[in-house]
Design a protein around this motif. Sequence first.
Motif: not given
Length: 291
Positions: A17-25
Amino acid sequence: MIAITGATGQLGRLVIKQLLNSVPAGELIAAVRSPQRAADLAALRVTVRYADYDRPESLATAFAGVRKLLLISSSEVGQRLPQHRMVIEAAAEAEVELLAYTSILHCDRSPLLLAAEHQQTEALLRDSGLSYVLLRNGWYTENYMAAIPTALQYGQIAGCAGEGRLSSASRSDYAAAAAAVLTSPAQQAGRIYELAGDAAWTLAELAAEISVQSGIPVSFDNVAEADYRDMLVGFGLPEGFARALADSETGIANGELFDDGRQLSRLIGRPTTALSVTVAETLTTLNSGSD
C-alpha cells in the motif's frame, strides 16, 4: 521490479500500500504462498507470484527479474532460519541488487529468544555476497491490542514486563520505513536501521490508556515469567511460542525493547503513531463489531 515476500500478511499488505504511492503497480511483485489470497492485490495490477519459503523452485521463478527484494521474516518461529536461507540463496541466484530484511531491534546484542533466528539470518546475509540493508524493527504496538477485549472483560492486563518501557510503533510505521528504504535514491546497501517508536510506554500506562478511552477501569498485574508463560499456554498458544513471548516481556523489563534514537520517525519523515491512537482505533473496531 520490487518484490515483497509474505505480501498477504499484515505487514506485507501495508508495505505494498505504501509503495503504490510512488511506484507503478506493474513494477511491484507480491511473492506469496497462497496466490488465491492475493486477489485484491492482483486487482490493483500488482504482479502476484507463487513463492513458498519451503519450496526453493518456486522462489527461483518468483524472483526472476527482481532488482530489490523485501524479505519479511517468516511467521513460523523455529523454522525461520531454513526458510530464510532458501530465500537468500534464491535471491543470490537471481542476482537481486538489494535485499532488505525485517530483523529485530538491537539484533546484534539482543538476548531475547526471538532474536536468535534473526541473528542467524543476519549472519547468512553477511556471508551471502548480496547487498543488503537491515530493518531492525522494534515491537509492534498491535502486539498488545489483541489483549484489549480480555482486559475490558476482566479489568486487568497481565504480563511480566514490570516497569520496563517499550518503544513500540504501529505496523503502518514500519511499513512506511520499508517502503522508504526500497524507494530511496540514496545508497542503502550496508545500512542498519534500529527502528522504534518515538515514545516509550509501560504496560501500566497501556492499562491506564485503555481505562481512559473505554471508561472501564483496567489495571496491570505483573506476574512471574513462568506464570505468564503458563497463562499464555492456557490461552492456547504453543508452549515454545508462549515461552518466547514471556521471555520477551522479561526483556522489556530489562530495557531490551527500548530505543530513543528516533531513526524510524526520521526515515518516514513524520512522528510515529502514538499508543493512544492505536488504542482508539482498536476500541473503535471492537465497538463497531458489537453493534
